[in-house]
Design a protein around this motif. Structure first.
Motif, PDB file in Angstrom:
ATOM      1  N   VAL A  61       0.865  -1.173   0.000  1.00 41.95           N
ATOM      2  CA  VAL A  61       0.000   0.000   0.000  1.00 41.95           C
ATOM      3  C   VAL A  61       0.906   1.228   0.000  1.00 41.95           C
ATOM      4  N   THR A  62       0.640   2.167  -0.907  1.00 33.37           N
ATOM      5  CA  THR A  62       1.406   3.420  -0.930  1.00 33.37           C
ATOM      6  C   THR A  62       0.437   4.587  -0.945  1.00 33.37           C
ATOM      7  N   LEU A  63       0.758   5.626  -0.215  1.00 37.38           N
ATOM      8  CA  LEU A  63      -0.085   6.821  -0.235  1.00 37.38           C
ATOM      9  C   LEU A  63       0.106   7.549  -1.563  1.00 37.38           C
ATOM     10  N   ARG A  64      -1.005   7.950  -2.184  1.00 37.83           N
ATOM     11  CA  ARG A  64      -0.901   8.835  -3.349  1.00 37.83           C
ATOM     12  C   ARG A  64      -0.802  10.257  -2.811  1.00 37.83           C
ATOM     13  N   LYS A  65      -0.508  11.217  -3.689  1.00 38.82           N
ATOM     14  CA  LYS A  65      -0.286  12.594  -3.250  1.00 38.82           C
ATOM     15  C   LYS A  65      -1.462  13.115  -2.420  1.00 38.82           C
ATOM     16  N   LYS A  66      -2.663  12.858  -2.935  1.00 39.37           N
ATOM     17  CA  LYS A  66      -3.876  13.323  -2.252  1.00 39.37           C
ATOM     18  C   LYS A  66      -3.996  12.677  -0.864  1.00 39.37           C
ATOM     19  N   GLY A  67      -3.681  11.389  -0.771  1.00 36.75           N
ATOM     20  CA  GLY A  67      -3.774  10.680   0.507  1.00 36.75           C
ATOM     21  C   GLY A  67      -2.739  11.173   1.500  1.00 36.75           C
ATOM     22  N   ARG A  68      -1.548  11.454   0.984  1.00 34.67           N
ATOM     23  CA  ARG A  68      -0.464  11.926   1.837  1.00 34.67           C
ATOM     24  C   ARG A  68      -0.784  13.316   2.406  1.00 34.67           C
ATOM     25  N   THR A  69      -1.310  14.183   1.528  1.00 36.01           N
ATOM     26  CA  THR A  69      -1.698  15.524   1.971  1.00 36.01           C
ATOM     27  C   THR A  69      -2.753  15.432   3.067  1.00 36.01           C
ATOM     28  N   GLU A  70      -3.712  14.546   2.854  1.00 29.10           N
ATOM     29  CA  GLU A  70      -4.798  14.386   3.833  1.00 29.10           C
ATOM     30  C   GLU A  70      -4.254  13.840   5.164  1.00 29.10           C
ATOM     31  N   LEU A  72      -1.224  14.186   6.357  1.00 27.04           N
ATOM     32  CA  LEU A  72      -0.432  15.228   7.022  1.00 27.04           C
ATOM     33  C   LEU A  72      -1.320  16.289   7.659  1.00 27.04           C
ATOM     34  N   ARG A  73      -2.491  16.526   7.062  1.00 23.93           N
ATOM     35  CA  ARG A  73      -3.441  17.473   7.661  1.00 23.93           C
ATOM     36  C   ARG A  73      -3.919  16.954   9.022  1.00 23.93           C
ATOM     37  N   VAL A  74      -4.173  15.650   9.101  1.00 20.19           N
ATOM     38  CA  VAL A  74      -4.621  15.072  10.366  1.00 20.19           C
ATOM     39  C   VAL A  74      -3.488  15.102  11.392  1.00 20.19           C
ATOM     40  N   VAL A  75      -2.285  14.785  10.931  1.00 16.55           N
ATOM     41  CA  VAL A  75      -1.123  14.799  11.825  1.00 16.55           C
ATOM     42  C   VAL A  75      -0.903  16.218  12.367  1.00 16.55           C
ATOM     43  N   ARG A  76      -1.061  17.220  11.487  1.00 14.56           N
ATOM     44  CA  ARG A  76      -0.930  18.618  11.931  1.00 14.56           C
ATOM     45  C   ARG A  76      -1.944  18.943  13.024  1.00 14.56           C
ATOM     46  N   ARG A  77      -3.197  18.545  12.789  1.00 11.68           N
ATOM     47  CA  ARG A  77      -4.240  18.820  13.792  1.00 11.68           C
ATOM     48  C   ARG A  77      -3.902  18.122  15.108  1.00 11.68           C
ATOM     49  N   HIS A  78      -3.496  16.865  15.018  1.00 10.67           N
ATOM     50  CA  HIS A  78      -3.172  16.087  16.226  1.00 10.67           C
ATOM     51  C   HIS A  78      -2.070  16.768  17.038  1.00 10.67           C
ATOM     52  N   ARG A  79      -0.999  17.133  16.368  1.00 14.16           N
ATOM     53  CA  ARG A  79       0.168  17.646  17.100  1.00 14.16           C
ATOM     54  C   ARG A  79      -0.045  19.070  17.598  1.00 14.16           C
ATOM     55  N   LEU A  80      -0.817  19.875  16.844  1.00 12.91           N
ATOM     56  CA  LEU A  80      -1.117  21.221  17.335  1.00 12.91           C
ATOM     57  C   LEU A  80      -2.047  21.155  18.540  1.00 12.91           C
ATOM     58  N   VAL A  81      -3.015  20.248  18.483  1.00 14.62           N
ATOM     59  CA  VAL A  81      -3.927  20.087  19.625  1.00 14.62           C
ATOM     60  C   VAL A  81      -3.135  19.659  20.858  1.00 14.62           C
ATOM     61  N   GLU A  82      -2.237  18.694  20.707  1.00 14.33           N
ATOM     62  CA  GLU A  82      -1.422  18.251  21.854  1.00 14.33           C
ATOM     63  C   GLU A  82      -0.614  19.421  22.428  1.00 14.33           C
ATOM     64  N   THR A  83      -0.026  20.206  21.558  1.00 15.99           N
ATOM     65  CA  THR A  83       0.782  21.343  22.002  1.00 15.99           C
ATOM     66  C   THR A  83      -0.083  22.351  22.748  1.00 15.99           C
ATOM     67  N   PHE A  84      -1.280  22.610  22.199  1.00  9.60           N
ATOM     68  CA  PHE A  84      -2.191  23.562  22.820  1.00  9.60           C
ATOM     69  C   PHE A  84      -2.625  23.079  24.208  1.00  9.60           C
ATOM     70  N   LEU A  85      -2.956  21.804  24.303  1.00  8.21           N
ATOM     71  CA  LEU A  85      -3.432  21.254  25.582  1.00  8.21           C
ATOM     72  C   LEU A  85      -2.343  21.329  26.652  1.00  8.21           C
ATOM     73  N   VAL A  86      -1.092  21.146  26.255  1.00 11.93           N
ATOM     74  CA  VAL A  86       0.008  21.196  27.225  1.00 11.93           C
ATOM     75  C   VAL A  86       0.389  22.649  27.538  1.00 11.93           C
ATOM     76  N   GLY A 136       1.166  21.009   4.415  1.00 11.04           N
ATOM     77  CA  GLY A 136       1.622  19.621   4.504  1.00 11.04           C
ATOM     78  C   GLY A 136       3.125  19.470   4.406  1.00 11.04           C
ATOM     79  N   ASN A 137       3.880  20.559   4.550  1.00 10.83           N
ATOM     80  CA  ASN A 137       5.342  20.441   4.560  1.00 10.83           C
ATOM     81  C   ASN A 137       5.803  20.175   5.990  1.00 10.83           C
ATOM     82  N   VAL A 138       6.762  19.268   6.122  1.00 11.62           N
ATOM     83  CA  VAL A 138       7.317  18.964   7.435  1.00 11.62           C
ATOM     84  C   VAL A 138       8.782  19.370   7.431  1.00 11.62           C
ATOM     85  N   ALA A 139       9.235  19.972   8.544  1.00 11.94           N
ATOM     86  CA  ALA A 139      10.632  20.358   8.670  1.00 11.94           C
ATOM     87  C   ALA A 139      11.525  19.141   8.425  1.00 11.94           C
ATOM     88  N   ALA A 140      12.619  19.358   7.698  1.00 13.63           N
ATOM     89  CA  ALA A 140      13.533  18.255   7.411  1.00 13.63           C
ATOM     90  C   ALA A 140      13.980  17.610   8.717  1.00 13.63           C
TER      91      ALA A 140
END
Ligand SMILES: [Zn+2]
Length: 223
Positions: A61-70, A72-86, A136-140
């Motif tokens: 199974v490989t993520l297509r561009k659209k799947g990868r973008t989607e 990363l959007r969820v990962v962004r929400r998850h990690r920003l929420v965690e940061t906000f809560l802390v 959807g860009n992540v720091a190197a």
């Protein structure tokens, strides 16, 4: 807008793709999400039809561009929420993952960007995981290794720790093993599966198993 189930699958494929050396398989996803391979297979056919993944049955199974973008959007929400809560709500870093698992699927973009602003656009969450930007860009990533692969006599800096086990995170905090902490690896006994470390500003050694050490990602530090 994908459903929360679809989002969890995309996130799982992204995580497996980042952590494993081999190709992502139906079996790997099933294990990661705690569901049967049959359930995963039918979901992969569905995601493939939606243009989110490339799925070769019984192969990979490989993520297509659209799947990868989607994903990363969820990962962004998850990690920003965690940061906000802390940072803002002063919850402990060991208790925010479960909350973020729920909120990542329901929080609006408007609210999320407001939280990002309030936090000053953080690059990493409290567990050291990088936060993707809105595009959807992540720091190197630095080249990270699990502490379980470390060698005796070497010095390491903790960069990321696994975020999902609150007991493990409590233990890390009690022992001051936090992102940024520098430690010396004193003994690595692969036969017994034991690692002994010492924080660079402390004299008492600390023992942990290779399994726990595998969940601590480190980079080499100057001795
Ligand atoms: Zn989390």
């Amino acid at each position: 807008m994908p459903t929360s189930t679809v989002e969890d699958y995309l996130k799982s494929i992204l995580r497996l793709d980042e952590t494993a050396d081999r190709e992502v398989t139906v079996g790997g996803i099933a294990e990661d999400l705690g569901v049967t391979p049959g359930t995963v297979s039918s979901m992969m056919r569905h995601l493939s039809e939606a243009g989110l993944v490339d799925y070769v049955p019984r192969r990979s199974v490989t993520l297509r561009k659209k799947g990868r973008t989607e994903a990363l959007r969820v990962v962004r929400r998850h990690r920003l929420v965690e940061t906000f809560l802390v940072t803002v709500m002063k919850l402990d870093w060991s208790e925010v993952h479960e909350e973020a698992e729920v909120l990542e699927h329901v929080i609006s973009d408007r609210l999320l960007e407001r939280m990002d602003e309030m936090l000053g656009h953080p690059s990493h969450d409290p567990h050291g995981d990088p936060i993707p930007d809105p595009h959807g860009n992540v720091a190197a990533q630095e080249l990270l290794h699990p502490l379980s692969e470390g060698a005796a006599g070497d010095r390491y800096r903790i960069v990321r720790v696994s975020d999902s086990d609150s007991g493990f995170l409590d233990w890390l905090r009690e022992n001051r093993l936090l992102p940024g902490s520098v430690l010396d690896l004193v003994i690595h006994d692969p036969v017994a599966g034991i690692i002994e470390i010492r924080l660079s500003d402390d004299t008492s050694p600390l023992r942990l198993g290779e399994k726990a050490a595998a969940r601590i990602l480190v980079e080499p530090a100057e001795v």
